[in-house]
Design an enzyme around this catalytic site. Structure first.
Site, PDB file in Angstrom:
ATOM      1  N   LYS A 154       0.859  -1.183   0.000  1.00 30.74           N
ATOM      2  CA  LYS A 154       0.000   0.000   0.000  1.00 30.74           C
ATOM      3  C   LYS A 154       0.898   1.238   0.000  1.00 30.74           C
ATOM      4  O   LYS A 154       1.756   1.403   0.876  1.00 30.74           O
ATOM      5  CB  LYS A 154      -0.912   0.001   1.236  1.00 30.74           C
ATOM      6  CG  LYS A 154      -1.947  -1.112   1.204  1.00 30.74           C
ATOM      7  CD  LYS A 154      -2.747  -1.179   2.488  1.00 30.74           C
ATOM      8  CE  LYS A 154      -3.713  -0.036   2.655  1.00 30.74           C
ATOM      9  NZ  LYS A 154      -4.544  -0.195   3.880  1.00 30.74           N
TER      10      LYS A 154
HETATM   11  O1  G3P Z   1      -6.971   0.945   5.695  1.00 37.92           O
HETATM   12  C1  G3P Z   1      -7.553   2.167   5.347  1.00 37.92           C
HETATM   13  C2  G3P Z   1      -8.947   2.347   5.869  1.00 37.92           C
HETATM   14  O2  G3P Z   1      -9.606   1.131   5.924  1.00 37.92           O
HETATM   15  C3  G3P Z   1      -9.005   3.112   7.140  1.00 37.92           C
HETATM   16  O3  G3P Z   1     -10.236   2.966   7.750  1.00 37.92           O
HETATM   17  O4  G3P Z   1     -11.746   3.191   9.662  1.00 37.92           O
HETATM   18  O5  G3P Z   1      -9.422   4.132   9.819  1.00 37.92           O
HETATM   19  O6  G3P Z   1     -11.114   5.219   8.362  1.00 37.92           O
HETATM   20  P1  G3P Z   1     -10.661   3.927   8.953  1.00 37.92           P
END
Ligand code: G3P
Length: 227
Positions: free
Chosen positions: A86
Site C-alpha cells: 500500500k
Molecule cells: O486501511 C484504510 C482504511 O480502511 C481506514 O479505515 O476506519 O481508519 O477510516 P478507517
C-alpha cells in the site's frame, strides 16, 4: 465485489474466515499499532493463516520515493509475492509506484485516496488497486460512496485495469451501496462483516422453521434422523 478483512487481530481474522468468503486481509499502520511489537510478527502470523495465495495488503510508511521502493521490496521479500504494498497516493508515492512498476513485479495498492484524480493517476502509474476512504470522505462533508463510484466510472471509461478496493466503512449500508455498483473489492472491519448479515427477522424465520420441524419430529431432530 471481493471482500477483505481490514484488521490484524488473528483471532478476529480466523473467525471471519470461518464464516465468510474472504479474499484476503488489509492492514495499515494504525491497525498494526493496535497489536504493537514487531509488525512482521503480526503479518507473518496472518500470512501463515491465510496462505500464500491470499491477498495481504501492507502499507509502506517511508517518506521518499526511493525509501518507499526499498520498503516495498523488503515487505514482499518477507511476506511473499501475493503481498500488495500500500502506497499513499501522493507525489512521492506516485514516483515510487512508477519505479516499482518499471523495475519489479511488486503489486501496488494506492491508498489514502480522497479524490477521483488521485485514483486516476495511481492507475496510470500501474497500481492494481485504488483505495478510496469512504467514511473519512463522508466525515469531511462529501459523499464517500459517490467518490468511490466516480472512481469506478473513471476506470471503466478509460479502460484501466486498476480496481477499486473501497476502504474505511462505518456501516454495512455503505458496503451494500458499493456492492450494487460492482466495485472490485471492499475491505471491511470484522464488526462490519457481522453487521452485513445481522437481521433479527432472518434469525426469527430460521428459528421458526426449526421449531416447526421439531414440533412433529422431536427436539434436536433433523433430516439426519429420517431416511
Ligand atoms: O486501511 C484504510 C482504511 O480502511 C481506514 O479505515 O476506519 O481508519 O477510516 P478507517
Amino acid at each position: 465485489m471481493k471482500l477483505l478483512i481490514d484488521d490484524a487481530h488473528i483471532d478476529d481474522i480466523k473467525f471471519i474466515y470461518e464464516y465468510f468468503p474472504v479474499t484476503g486481509v488489509t492492514t495499515n499502520p494504525t491497525i498494526l499499532s493496535k497489536i504493537g511489537g514487531n509488525p512482521f510478527d503480526t503479518l507473518r502470523r496472518i500470512r501463515e493463516f491465510i496462505g500464500e495465495d491470499a491477498e495481504l495488503h501492507v502499507q509502506a510508511v517511508s517518506k521518499t520515493a526511493e525509501d518507499i521502493v526499498r520498503e516495498a521490496h523488503h515487505i514482499v521479500k518477507i511476506l511473499g509475492a501475493n503481498t500488495y504494498v500500500k502506497i499513499p497516493a501522493v507525489r512521492e508515492g506516485f514516483k515510487a509506484m512508477k519505479i516499482l512498476v518499471d523495475t519489479s513485479e511488486i503489486l501496488i495498492t494506492a491508498t489514502a485516496i480522497y479524490t477521483p484524480m488521485q485514483a486516476f493517476i495511481a492507475g496510470q502509474c500501474g497500481a492494481s488497486y485504488a483505495a478510496p476512504y469512504v467514511n473519512r470522505i463522508d466525515n469531511m462533508g462529501f459523499d464517500g460512496i459517490r467518490v468511490a463510484q466516480e472512481i469506478q466510472k473513471i476506470f471503466i471509461a478509460n479502460c484501466m485495469e486498476i480496481e477499486v478496493i473501497a476502504a474505511s466503512f462505518k456501516n454495512s449500508q455503505q458496503v451494500l451501496e458499493l456492492c450494487k455498483s460492482g466495485v472490485g473489492a471492499a475491505t471491511v472491519a470484522p464488526n462490519i462483516f457481522n453487521a452485513l448479515i445481522a437481521n433479527s427477522a432472518i434469525d426469527d424465520a430460521v428459528d421458526n422453521f426449526i421449531a416447526d420441524f421439531e414440533s412433529f419430529a422431536g427436539v434436536n431432530k433433523s433430516m439426519l434422523d429420517f431416511s
